[in-house]
Design a protein around this motif. Structure first.
Motif, PDB file in Angstrom:
ATOM      1  N   ALA A   1       0.814  -1.217   0.000  1.00 30.97           N
ATOM      2  CA  ALA A   1       0.000   0.000   0.000  1.00 30.97           C
ATOM      3  C   ALA A   1       0.847   1.266   0.000  1.00 30.97           C
ATOM      4  CB  ALA A   1      -0.935   0.005   1.205  1.00 30.97           C
ATOM      5  N   GLN A   2       2.088   1.169   0.443  1.00 25.94           N
ATOM      6  CA  GLN A   2       2.965   2.340   0.506  1.00 25.94           C
ATOM      7  C   GLN A   2       3.745   2.573  -0.789  1.00 25.94           C
ATOM      8  OE1 GLN A   2       4.825   0.824   4.234  1.00 25.94           O
ATOM      9  NE2 GLN A   2       4.506   2.910   4.995  1.00 25.94           N
ATOM     10  N   LEU A   3       3.673   1.634  -1.714  1.00 23.77           N
ATOM     11  CA  LEU A   3       4.410   1.771  -2.960  1.00 23.77           C
ATOM     12  C   LEU A   3       3.790   2.830  -3.859  1.00 23.77           C
ATOM     13  CD1 LEU A   3       4.938  -1.992  -3.909  1.00 23.77           C
ATOM     14  CD2 LEU A   3       6.585  -0.470  -2.783  1.00 23.77           C
ATOM     15  N   ASP A   4       4.624   3.408  -4.714  1.00 21.58           N
ATOM     16  CA  ASP A   4       4.116   4.302  -5.752  1.00 21.58           C
ATOM     17  C   ASP A   4       3.631   3.499  -6.950  1.00 21.58           C
ATOM     18  OD1 ASP A   4       4.676   7.018  -4.684  1.00 21.58           O
ATOM     19  OD2 ASP A   4       6.742   6.298  -4.699  1.00 21.58           O
ATOM     20  N   ALA A   5       4.369   2.456  -7.299  1.00 17.25           N
ATOM     21  CA  ALA A   5       4.028   1.656  -8.475  1.00 17.25           C
ATOM     22  C   ALA A   5       4.741   0.323  -8.421  1.00 17.25           C
ATOM     23  CB  ALA A   5       4.410   2.401  -9.752  1.00 17.25           C
ATOM     24  N   ILE A   6       4.306  -0.579  -9.295  1.00 14.99           N
ATOM     25  CA  ILE A   6       4.940  -1.886  -9.447  1.00 14.99           C
ATOM     26  C   ILE A   6       5.383  -2.024 -10.896  1.00 14.99           C
ATOM     27  CG2 ILE A   6       4.600  -4.389  -9.360  1.00 14.99           C
ATOM     28  CD1 ILE A   6       2.442  -3.856  -7.204  1.00 14.99           C
ATOM     29  N   ALA A   7       6.649  -2.363 -11.104  1.00 13.16           N
ATOM     30  CA  ALA A   7       7.192  -2.555 -12.450  1.00 13.16           C
ATOM     31  C   ALA A   7       7.350  -4.046 -12.721  1.00 13.16           C
ATOM     32  CB  ALA A   7       8.534  -1.850 -12.581  1.00 13.16           C
ATOM     33  N   PHE A   8       7.252  -4.402 -13.990  1.00 17.06           N
ATOM     34  CA  PHE A   8       7.400  -5.817 -14.353  1.00 17.06           C
ATOM     35  C   PHE A   8       8.084  -5.931 -15.710  1.00 17.06           C
ATOM     36  CE2 PHE A   8       3.519  -4.372 -16.288  1.00 17.06           C
ATOM     37  CZ  PHE A   8       3.441  -5.038 -17.506  1.00 17.06           C
ATOM     38  N   GLY A   9       8.788  -7.039 -15.915  1.00 15.36           N
ATOM     39  CA  GLY A   9       9.390  -7.327 -17.205  1.00 15.36           C
ATOM     40  C   GLY A   9       8.303  -7.749 -18.174  1.00 15.36           C
ATOM     41  N   ARG A  10       8.039  -6.917 -19.173  1.00 17.42           N
ATOM     42  CA  ARG A  10       6.911  -7.158 -20.079  1.00 17.42           C
ATOM     43  C   ARG A  10       7.287  -8.018 -21.268  1.00 17.42           C
ATOM     44  NH1 ARG A  10       7.916  -4.023 -24.460  1.00 17.42           N
ATOM     45  NH2 ARG A  10       8.926  -1.980 -24.259  1.00 17.42           N
ATOM     46  N   GLY A  11       8.530  -8.495 -21.322  1.00 18.07           N
ATOM     47  CA  GLY A  11       9.016  -9.252 -22.451  1.00 18.07           C
ATOM     48  C   GLY A  11       9.904  -8.365 -23.308  1.00 18.07           C
ATOM     49  N   PRO A  12      10.477  -8.932 -24.356  1.00 18.88           N
ATOM     50  CA  PRO A  12      10.289 -10.299 -24.828  1.00 18.88           C
ATOM     51  C   PRO A  12      10.995 -11.319 -23.935  1.00 18.88           C
ATOM     52  CG  PRO A  12      11.990  -9.228 -26.102  1.00 18.88           C
ATOM     53  CD  PRO A  12      11.435  -8.179 -25.200  1.00 18.88           C
ATOM     54  N   GLY A  13      10.537 -12.542 -24.056  1.00 21.56           N
ATOM     55  CA  GLY A  13      11.082 -13.647 -23.288  1.00 21.56           C
ATOM     56  C   GLY A  13      10.267 -14.877 -23.586  1.00 21.56           C
ATOM     57  N   SER A  14      10.334 -15.863 -22.700  1.00 24.13           N
ATOM     58  CA  SER A  14       9.525 -17.060 -22.906  1.00 24.13           C
ATOM     59  C   SER A  14       8.048 -16.720 -22.694  1.00 24.13           C
ATOM     60  CB  SER A  14       9.941 -18.167 -21.936  1.00 24.13           C
ATOM     61  OG  SER A  14       9.233 -18.100 -20.728  1.00 24.13           O
ATOM     62  N   PHE A  15       7.193 -17.328 -23.484  1.00 24.95           N
ATOM     63  CA  PHE A  15       5.764 -17.047 -23.369  1.00 24.95           C
ATOM     64  C   PHE A  15       5.281 -17.296 -21.944  1.00 24.95           C
ATOM     65  CE2 PHE A  15       1.374 -18.619 -23.365  1.00 24.95           C
ATOM     66  CZ  PHE A  15       0.721 -17.534 -23.916  1.00 24.95           C
ATOM     67  N   THR A  16       5.635 -18.450 -21.398  1.00 32.32           N
ATOM     68  CA  THR A  16       5.190 -18.793 -20.042  1.00 32.32           C
ATOM     69  C   THR A  16       5.727 -17.805 -19.019  1.00 32.32           C
ATOM     70  OG1 THR A  16       5.134 -21.137 -20.641  1.00 32.32           O
ATOM     71  CG2 THR A  16       5.133 -20.600 -18.297  1.00 32.32           C
ATOM     72  N   GLY A  17       7.020 -17.491 -19.116  1.00 33.59           N
ATOM     73  CA  GLY A  17       7.628 -16.592 -18.143  1.00 33.59           C
ATOM     74  C   GLY A  17       7.041 -15.197 -18.177  1.00 33.59           C
TER      75      GLY A  17
END
Length: 237
Positions: free
Chosen positions: A57-73
């Motif tokens: 709740a205290q975070l400003d945002a969440i970042a994630f690796g959007r690809g490219p990479g393995s489909f499943t990952g």
């Protein structure tokens, strides 16, 4: 101004990682575990938050690796990021895994120009050229999925258009060593093979400052390949 707090997660390749930015402090977890992404990523997140004494709740945002990479990952990463963001009512920031790989090379060895080639299976590589601008690596041209011989031509064009040395990064250099050798021989060396969420944080922080975060429901993976392959990484769940 309040300090920036961003959580980053990445499961798009054989590496599983999470990192947390709290002001000027970075905490991270990293493990190469092709079969363990779904098992490892949430405990990594919980461990980081506990160490920092920070809640979602205290975070400003969440970042994630959007690809490219393995489909499943890539799907695992997007799904978990969306779940965390929706539960905490936080925006998401999708970051290219090729950009994260290039950023890792800058952080590890101050490489200012990086040619990223991630093994895309099916006789192709995910390819992108990056150059440092300020404290982040910036894409030159476009990211693409290419046969190695086309990546060689593109990479040689990148080298010819600029000056100074280029570093290679990613699993593609080993997977297609012979086919990529005409380009590899022109590089100063090879850097990291896999992205790391810790290297995602500077890119995510800049994106946050530029107002590029989106609602969790709008987050999208990037595969680069029109025909998504269901081939999995060796041993992936």
């Amino acid at each position: 101004m309040p300090m920036t707090q961003i959580l980053a997660i990445d499961t798009a390749t054989e590496a599983c990682s999470a990192a947390l930015l709290v002001g000027q402090t970075t905490l991270s977890r990293y493990e190469v575990a092709p079969q363990g992404h779904t098992r490892l990523i949430l405990p990594m997140v919980e461990s980081l938050l506990a160490e920092a004494g920070v809640s979602l709740a205290q975070l400003d945002a969440i970042a994630f690796g959007r690809g490219p990479g393995s489909f499943t990952g890539v799907r695992i990463g997007v799904g978990i990021a969306q779940g965390l963001a929706l539960g905490a009512d936080k925006p998401l920031i999708g970051i290219s895994n090729l950009a994260v790989l290039a950023q890792r090379c800058w952080l590890d060895s101050q490489a200012e120009q990086v040619l990223c080639a991630i093994d895309a299976r099916m006789g192709e590589v995910y390819f992108g050229a990056y150059r440092r601008m300020g404290e982040t690596m910036v894409l030159q041209g476009d990211e693409a999925v290419l046969p190695p011989e086309v990546a060689v031509r593109q990479g040689l064009a990148n080298l010819a258009a600029g000056s100074g040395g280029w570093l290679g990064a990613g699993t593609g250099w080993a997977a297609y060593a012979e086919a990529l050798s005409p380009l590899r021989n022109q590089l100063t060396g090879l850097g990291a093979e896999l992205p790391d969420a810790a290297a995602m944080l500077p890119l995510a922080s800049l994106a946050w400052q530029q107002g590029l975060a989106c609602e969790a429901a709008l987050a999208q993976p990037v595969y680069l390949r029109d025909k998504v392959t269901w081939k999995k990484l060796p041993g992936r769940e």
